[in-house]
Scaffold this motif. Structure first.
Motif, mmCIF file in Angstrom:
data_model
loop_
_atom_site.group_PDB
_atom_site.id
_atom_site.type_symbol
_atom_site.label_atom_id
_atom_site.label_comp_id
_atom_site.label_asym_id
_atom_site.label_seq_id
_atom_site.Cartn_x
_atom_site.Cartn_y
_atom_site.Cartn_z
ATOM 1 N N VAL A 133 0.893 -1.147 -0.223
ATOM 2 C CA VAL A 133 0.240 0.049 0.035
ATOM 3 C C VAL A 133 1.188 1.461 -0.121
ATOM 4 N N ALA A 134 0.848 2.226 -0.690
ATOM 5 C CA ALA A 134 1.169 2.969 -0.724
ATOM 6 C C ALA A 134 0.465 4.553 -0.309
ATOM 7 N N ARG A 135 0.893 5.804 0.038
ATOM 8 C CA ARG A 135 0.443 6.922 0.536
ATOM 9 C C ARG A 135 0.637 8.175 -0.177
ATOM 10 N N VAL A 136 0.167 8.865 -0.324
ATOM 11 C CA VAL A 136 0.932 9.930 -1.038
ATOM 12 C C VAL A 136 -0.142 10.923 0.073
ATOM 13 N N SER A 137 1.493 11.843 0.819
ATOM 14 C CA SER A 137 0.998 12.322 1.761
ATOM 15 C C SER A 137 0.729 13.862 1.045
ATOM 16 N N GLY A 138 0.316 14.705 2.205
ATOM 17 C CA GLY A 138 0.774 16.009 2.277
ATOM 18 C C GLY A 138 1.746 16.682 2.600
ATOM 19 N N PRO A 139 2.371 17.941 2.750
ATOM 20 C CA PRO A 139 3.469 18.380 3.348
ATOM 21 C C PRO A 139 4.089 17.538 4.556
ATOM 22 N N ALA A 185 0.398 12.864 11.536
ATOM 23 C CA ALA A 185 0.138 11.450 12.858
ATOM 24 C C ALA A 185 -0.713 10.256 11.881
ATOM 25 N N ARG A 186 -1.508 11.074 10.745
ATOM 26 C CA ARG A 186 -1.147 10.183 9.154
ATOM 27 C C ARG A 186 0.063 9.001 9.207
ATOM 28 N N SER A 187 1.247 9.525 8.947
ATOM 29 C CA SER A 187 2.256 8.931 8.424
ATOM 30 C C SER A 187 2.759 7.760 9.556
ATOM 31 N N ASP A 188 2.496 8.291 10.641
ATOM 32 C CA ASP A 188 3.113 7.768 11.688
ATOM 33 C C ASP A 188 2.254 6.406 12.040
ATOM 34 N N ALA A 189 1.120 6.457 11.916
ATOM 35 C CA ALA A 189 -0.118 5.621 11.544
ATOM 36 C C ALA A 189 -0.141 5.213 10.410
ATOM 37 N N ALA A 212 3.094 -6.014 5.902
ATOM 38 C CA ALA A 212 2.673 -5.337 4.360
ATOM 39 C C ALA A 212 4.086 -4.132 4.389
ATOM 40 N N GLN A 213 3.984 -4.152 2.605
ATOM 41 C CA GLN A 213 4.741 -2.962 2.411
ATOM 42 C C GLN A 213 4.494 -1.803 2.287
ATOM 43 N N GLY A 214 4.968 -0.267 2.553
ATOM 44 C CA GLY A 214 3.889 0.390 2.917
ATOM 45 C C GLY A 214 4.860 1.492 3.106
ATOM 46 N N THR A 215 4.366 2.477 1.288
ATOM 47 C CA THR A 215 5.498 3.228 0.799
ATOM 48 C C THR A 215 4.482 4.525 0.859
ATOM 49 N N ILE A 216 5.815 5.968 1.095
ATOM 50 C CA ILE A 216 4.922 7.288 1.356
ATOM 51 C C ILE A 216 6.079 7.820 0.122
ATOM 52 N N VAL A 217 4.785 8.655 -0.389
ATOM 53 C CA VAL A 217 5.742 9.767 -1.284
ATOM 54 C C VAL A 217 5.007 11.293 -0.705
ATOM 55 N N GLU A 218 5.398 12.174 -1.021
ATOM 56 C CA GLU A 218 5.185 13.681 -0.239
ATOM 57 C C GLU A 218 4.294 14.303 -1.644
ATOM 58 N N GLY A 219 2.992 14.434 -1.258
ATOM 59 C CA GLY A 219 2.546 15.711 -2.104
ATOM 60 C C GLY A 219 2.401 17.234 -1.821
ATOM 61 N N ASP A 220 1.303 18.032 -2.971
ATOM 62 C CA ASP A 220 1.645 19.200 -1.779
ATOM 63 C C ASP A 220 -0.541 19.928 -2.348
ATOM 64 N N TYR A 221 -1.270 18.619 -2.055
ATOM 65 C CA TYR A 221 -2.837 18.757 -2.409
ATOM 66 C C TYR A 221 -2.617 19.261 -3.750
ATOM 67 N N THR A 222 -2.094 19.666 -4.232
ATOM 68 C CA THR A 222 -2.205 19.719 -5.857
ATOM 69 C C THR A 222 -2.862 19.002 -6.795
ATOM 70 N N TYR A 248 -4.620 8.701 -0.680
ATOM 71 C CA TYR A 248 -4.295 9.983 -1.379
ATOM 72 C C TYR A 248 -4.710 11.210 0.168
ATOM 73 N N ASP A 249 -4.176 12.169 0.198
ATOM 74 C CA ASP A 249 -4.329 13.086 1.678
ATOM 75 C C ASP A 249 -5.623 13.577 1.160
ATOM 76 N N ASN A 250 -6.201 14.139 -0.691
ATOM 77 C CA ASN A 250 -7.734 14.932 -0.617
ATOM 78 C C ASN A 250 -7.554 14.234 -1.716
ATOM 79 N N ASP A 251 -8.969 14.766 -1.662
ATOM 80 C CA ASP A 251 -9.724 14.593 -3.095
ATOM 81 C C ASP A 251 -9.391 14.779 -4.565
#
Length: 282
Positions: free
Chosen positions: A131-137, A145-149, A159-169, A192-195
């Motif tokens: 599972v991957a996560r596209v975070s906010g700043p 809080a979200r990334s740590d969890a 499970a494998q977890g991957t985080i990539v930083e985004g900026d909501y755009t 994703y951290d936003n819609d």
């Protein structure tokens, strides 16, 4: 000497003005705050600036001109200098978000960690193992809080977890999705951290010929009409942002009436499963 009442509450948004037309979150939040303030014949003074330095300058102007009775602070970062400056200026403040305790001002907080655990468990329950996560700043309190969890939940389930930083755009959502889906051993689910970023990811998956949800499952944060109108419809973490805005408005009025500093918990975001999430292809 009694400070004259202005009947105005200030809200400064440090973000590109064009983003306000794309993100439903702040529109719903503002509507909820204004609804409560209007009942007390107060109004919300909204100011959009490019960064925190300009935001702080706005606070200084408002304080010097006695233009507002209090301010609402959003997008709290770790070791946030704005709160100490507001205290020095003597401006009452209410924070949207932040930790559940430890602030010197009242706040309305969301249990982002628990919501993220719920999102990850849902995807793992469908059979996803990467599972991957596209975070906010990364400097934002709720991003941490979200990334740590996210990391803890993935690790606890092997499970494998991957985080990539985004900026909501839209641009960062598209760029991050291409990076994730174009690599060997690509994830089969992305949070994703936003819609807006999630919708951009949906478009990138279509461009790359990757079926949603059999090729990749997509899950958005901050549900909106955009999520319900997309094709396929986007699964999302649903938060009643308007109701949270009402909580913020009530919190502001409580502080202006001399009430105690209190941390109010907003309703926990609930998972709305729709067409963009499913079991991964064999």
């Amino acid at each position: 000497m009694t400070t004259p009442r202005t009947d105005a509450i200030g809200l400064v948004l440090a973000r590109p003005a064009r983003m306000l037309g794309h993100e439903p979150f702040f529109g719903e939040l503002i509507a909820g705050i204004e609804e409560v303030l209007a009942g007390e014949d107060r109004s919300l003074l909204l100011h959009v600036v490019p960064d925190h330095a300009a935001e702080i300058a706005a606070y200084r102007r408002w304080s010097a001109g006695e233009m507002v009775d209090a301010v609402v602070v959003v997008n709290v970062v770790r070791q946030d200098a704005r709160l100490a400056i507001l205290a020095d200026l003597g401006l009452a403040a209410v924070v949207v978000g932040g930790p559940r305790s430890g602030l010197d001002v009242s706040n309305v907080w969301i249990d982002d960690a628990q919501a993220m655990r719920d999102a990850v468990r849902f995807l793992l329950g469908l059979g996803h193992t990467h599972v991957a996560r596209v975070s906010g700043p990364r400097d934002l309190e709720h991003t941490h809080a979200r990334s740590d969890a996210f990391v803890q939940e993935c690790a606890g389930s092997a499970a494998q977890g991957t985080i990539v930083e985004g900026d909501y755009t839209e641009e960062s959502g598209a760029r991050s999705t291409r990076s994730l889906l174009g690599r060997p051993g690509a994830p089969t689910a992305i949070i994703y951290d936003n819609d807006v970023m999630a919708l951009a990811g949906l478009g990138v998956a279509a461009e790359m010929g990757i079926a949603v949800p059999s090729g990749v499952s997509l899950l958005a944060w901050d549900d909106s009409a955009l999520c319900r109108l997309s094709h396929p419809t986007l699964s999302a973490m649903t938060l009643d942002v308007h109701a949270m805005g009402q909580q913020v408005g009530a919190c502001v009025l409580n502080r202006l009436a001399g009430g105690p500093v209190t941390a109010y918990q907003a309703a926990l975001p609930r998972l709305s499963a729709r067409g963009s999430t499913g079991r991964p292809a064999a």
